[in-house]
Design a protein around this motif. Structure first.
Motif, PDB file in Angstrom:
ATOM      1  N   VAL A 522      54.343 -10.900 -25.119  1.00 27.17           N
ATOM      2  CA  VAL A 522      53.336 -11.073 -24.074  1.00 27.17           C
ATOM      3  C   VAL A 522      54.064 -11.062 -22.742  1.00 27.17           C
ATOM      4  N   THR A 526      50.283 -17.234 -21.030  1.00 20.63           N
ATOM      5  CA  THR A 526      48.962 -17.699 -20.614  1.00 20.63           C
ATOM      6  C   THR A 526      48.911 -19.217 -20.759  1.00 20.63           C
ATOM      7  N   SER A 572      45.237 -14.117 -26.067  1.00 22.46           N
ATOM      8  CA  SER A 572      45.640 -12.850 -26.673  1.00 22.46           C
ATOM      9  C   SER A 572      45.687 -13.000 -28.183  1.00 22.46           C
ATOM     10  N   ASN A 573      45.550 -11.877 -28.857  1.00 25.06           N
ATOM     11  CA  ASN A 573      45.624 -11.895 -30.314  1.00 25.06           C
ATOM     12  C   ASN A 573      46.993 -12.374 -30.789  1.00 25.06           C
ATOM     13  N   THR A 575      48.938 -14.484 -29.319  1.00 21.08           N
ATOM     14  CA  THR A 575      49.000 -15.936 -29.155  1.00 21.08           C
ATOM     15  C   THR A 575      48.246 -16.637 -30.274  1.00 21.08           C
TER      16      THR A 575
END
Length: 815
Positions: A522, A526, A572-573, A575
């Motif tokens: 990533v 986030t 996100s996927n 994460t």
């Protein structure tokens, strides 16, 4: 003797290098949290007190061994220590000797009576039509002896037919929950023991009242009193060197114990020791303590000399010094080893290291004659033999702290001391970990009280699952007592359900997006990535703080809550999978799954998938049902668009319920189409297959908006939700029925009031002497005209009764 000063605790002096411990452990030696310094850096030596194997392990044992397993896994799998875990099996002690000998002697006694009865009845299995009078007479004597010893308020000579009457008269208050003294104090262990003895004695009297029982049926009820009585008659016939009499029992229950631990996903010890295999070593151990000047012999028994030990600078009762003069605990620690005449003892707290065997007890040769080990010496000898003069951890239940572990410490340090000098700073064990008791409804479980639920019983009847039980233990601190309450059970179920749902959510996301594996990078963290980092740090901090699993479990739960409350577009996927992967690893680390840790990218634990044999039938069924629901909701049904149907005329066997469910639903859809059924009929069929057919197969279809239905196993919480809904619906229906019944009763009562005609209602009243043609009073009892005001009131009553009577007649009730 006054309590001596508690010696200071210090980290091991021969550790490889001075360092700051990242882990702090609650140590019973200091009764505080102390830095954890293993003797050999990343290698941990650990001795755990194992079971006394003469009966099945119960949930109280599960609390101890599962909690130890959790700590062991944390040290091994999380902090990456190399743990050498040693456990002993106590296969010879007072309780084992008694239980094994009693069972052996009763079995031998029964053999004679079965053989005699078989010859008489012509059967070969010993199950004849009558129990011999000799057996009944012996049972009568056994009941009397048992009653005299354990239930002294009941006359020992009480006849079987009057036994229950005496029980209620003498102990009725105890059975109703009061204390023995009936003084308003709460019931405790004493009352629990009386209830246990009453159960045993009552069962035997029931055996006496059976009409023509088989011998096996009779003995099943009477064995509780016969075991001790037959033992009292024949115990001296058992030879001390016939160890098989005792190990036959212990081998059986040792195997069952480890079967139970395996079912609970408790790891097997790295090394297992048994007392019966350590006879010579224990003799040598005792001899060295005596040679060092800290033990003395008396009539073939050897006792630890507490005064001599403390005179040389040693300490006794380091774990619980306040209990060193507790006579009850000391006597309980000695058990059958306690001497009747203790005047020879140099200190009242001196305890047996080696005891001369009495007739009927197992024995080993020794310099002091034939004898057997004391309870405490076994662990000292075995632990010292395997782990040496000093090791890191000693564990067991808190009830072992005194006198068992305190005596172990004193005698082991007396064994290892040099030149008769009890060096104060020497520590045989550096960390004592004592697990708290488990209690249910405020009562501690105990084999001696027979108030326990065995592990295998709890698992087999569905009261607990291995995971559910471990979760409850994880939600409590390993060193604290834990009481099983409805709230505790509910908290455990809620935690498991939350993790289940989270794993299902991530797996569903992966199934719809197969390319997700969690290994992607990533570009920028986030907020959810930061929450994961914080959770991992908090988790590690909790486990470093004396294995604080309640905080660790709460950390996982809170992370899932944060995830669920965060909009999907902000996560996100990668994460999502990273969070699920970490929780998967931690769940496996805690031992919450007996399956191997799944490979990278695969998340979850066992039990969140439907059975493999169900998938070829149920997954297509779910997809078909989704299409049917979608079209029915839209109001347009197109059979061709549902795809090719299987051969719906095929009838599957009773052992293929998943195939039957699939075929039946296809058949239902086709038949509805042929009948040009309304959309609501299709929706009803979809509900039925979800709520009845698949529910009965322990499968749940979770309908989701704009997503395929989620196929999952039924969970306990889903079952409870349905049970709660049904209970509410049943309560509403019952209330409605009751209201209807109440209304009908009121109507009936009202109708009954109209049975009396308005024309006759006042004629029989002695207050009036004359009535007109309508039956209304015109004169009172004295012959005087009725006053106008009263006549007005009487007419109102008359008109009211007229309406009631007319309704009565209209209802067809008039004769």
């Amino acid at each position: 003797m006054a309590a001596v000063q508690q010696p200071p605790w210090s980290p091991p002096s021969d550790s490889l290098e001075p360092r700051t411990a990242s882990i702090r452990v609650y140590n019973s030696l200091t009764r505080t949290k102390t830095p954890f310094y293993p003797i050999k850096d990343k290698r941990i030596s650990w001795y755990a007190c194992g079971p006394t194997v003469y009966d099945d392990a119960h949930l109280g044992h599960a609390r101890n061994y599962v909690s130890q397993d959790i700590v062991r896994r944390i040290l091994q799998d999380y902090f990456r220590f190399d743990v050498n875990f040693v456990m002993n099996i106590t296969d010879v002690d007072d309780k084992i000797i008694l239980a094994a000998r009693q069972q052996h002697l009763l079995a031998e006694w029964l053999k004679k009576h079965k053989a005699s009865q078989s010859q008489k009845s012509g059967t070969s299995n010993g199950v004849g039509p009558l129990v011999k009078q000799e057996v009944r007479q012996t049972t009568t004597e056994a009941i009397g002896a048992y009653t005299k010893k354990n239930l002294p308020l009941i006359p020992a000579e009480t006849e079987p037919e009057k036994y229950e009457e005496e029980v209620q008269r003498r102990y009725g208050h105890v059975l109703s929950g009061k204390s023995v003294a009936d003084d308003g104090k709460p019931a405790g262990d004493k009352e629990a023991k009386i209830k246990m003895h009453l159960t045993i004695a009552r069962s035997a009297t029931e055996a006496q009242s059976l009409s023509d029982p088989s011998l096996d049926e009779y003995i099943a009820k009477a064995s509780g009193v016969l075991l001790p009585y037959i033992d009292s008659l024949y115990s001296s016939t058992v030879k001390g060197n016939d160890h098989d009499i005792f190990t036959t029992l212990t081998k059986q229950y040792e195997a069952r114990f480890f079967d139970d631990l395996k079912a609970l996903n408790v790891r097997y010890p790295d090394k297992l020791t048994r007392v019966t295999e350590y006879g010579p070593q224990i003799v040598d151990f005792v001899k060295r303590i005596q040679d060092n000047g800290f033990a003395y012999e008396h009539e073939g028994s050897v006792y630890y000399d507490i005064n001599a030990w403390e005179a040389k600078g040693g300490y006794y009762a380091r774990l619980e010094p306040w209990n060193r003069n507790d006579k009850e605990l000391l006597a309980d620690g000695e058990g059958a080893l306690v001497a009747k005449n203790t005047s020879f003892k140099r200190s009242a707290a001196d305890f047996a290291l080696w005891k001369a065997s009495k007739p009927g007890e197992p024995s080993w040769p020794s310099p002091w004659g034939e004898g057997r080990p004391g309870w405490h010496i076994e662990c000292s000898a075995m632990a010292s033999d395997i782990l040496g003069k000093q090791f890191d951890i000693h564990s067991g239940g808190i009830d072992l702290a005194f006198p068992h572990h305190d005596n172990e410490l004193a005698q082991s340090e007396a064994y290892w001391c040099e030149h008769g000098d009890a060096h104060v700073g020497h520590q045989w064990v550096n960390y004592f970990l004592h697990t708290g008791h488990l209690s249910i409804s405020g009562a501690k479980m105990s084999k001696s009280l027979k108030n326990f639920t065995t592990i295998r019983q709890a698992l087999s009847d569905g009261a607990w699952t291995p995971r559910g039980l471990r979760i409850v233990f994880l939600l409590g601190n390993w060193k604290d007592g834990l009481e099983i309450t409805p709230e505790v059970v509910k908290a455990g179920l809620a935690w498991e359900e939350r993790v289940n749902n989270f794993f299902l959510k991530i797996r569903d996301m992966q199934s719809r997006q197969p390319h997700i594996n969690g290994n992607g990078t990533v570009p920028q963290k986030t907020e959810m990535d930061k929450r994961l980092d914080e959770a991992q740090a908090k988790f590690r901090e909790a486990l470093s703080d004396s294995f604080d699993t309640p905080t660790a479990m709460r950390t996982i739960s809170e992370l899932i809550t944060t995830y669920n409350s965060t909009p999907d577009k902000q996560i996100s996927n990668a994460t999502s999978v990273a969070i699920a992967t970490w929780i998967t690893k931690m769940a496996h680390m805690f031992g919450l799954d007996s399956k191997q840790l799944p490979p990278p990218g695969q998340v979850g634990w066992s039990g969140i998938d439907i059975p493999e044999k169900a998938k070829p039938f149920i997954l297509p069924l779910a997809r078909l049902r989704d299409k049917v629901r979608e079209q029915a909701i839209a109001g347009r049904l197109n059979l061709a668009s549902l795809g090719r149907m299987e051969d719906v005329d095929t009838v599957f066997g009773a052992n293929q319920p998943y195939a039957n469910a699939n075929a039946d639903f296809q058949r239902t859809v086709v038949n509805l189409f042929k009948k040009a059924a309304a959309p609501k009929d299709y929706l009803a069929a979809c509900d039925d297959v979800r709520d009845r057919v698949l529910w009965n197969l322990d499968i749940y279809l979770e309908d989701r908006e704009h997503l395929p239905s989620l196929v999952r196993p039924l969970s306990s919480s889903l079952r409870q939700e349905k049970a709660d809904r049904e209970a509410i619906a049943a309560a509403k229906a019952a209330a409605k029925d009751q209201a209807k019944a109440d209304s009908a009763a009121a109507d009936r009562e009202k109708l009954e009031k109209g049975k009396l005609s308005h024309l006759e209602m006042f004629k029989a009243d002695k207050e009036f002497s004359e009535c007109d043609e309508e039956g209304l009073p015109t004169k009172d009892a004295a012959g005087e005209p009725v006053a106008k005001s009263r006549a007005k009131k009487l007419r109102k009553d008359w008109e009211r009764q007229k309406k009631l009577h007319e309704a009565f007649v209209a209802a067809g009730e008039a004769p």
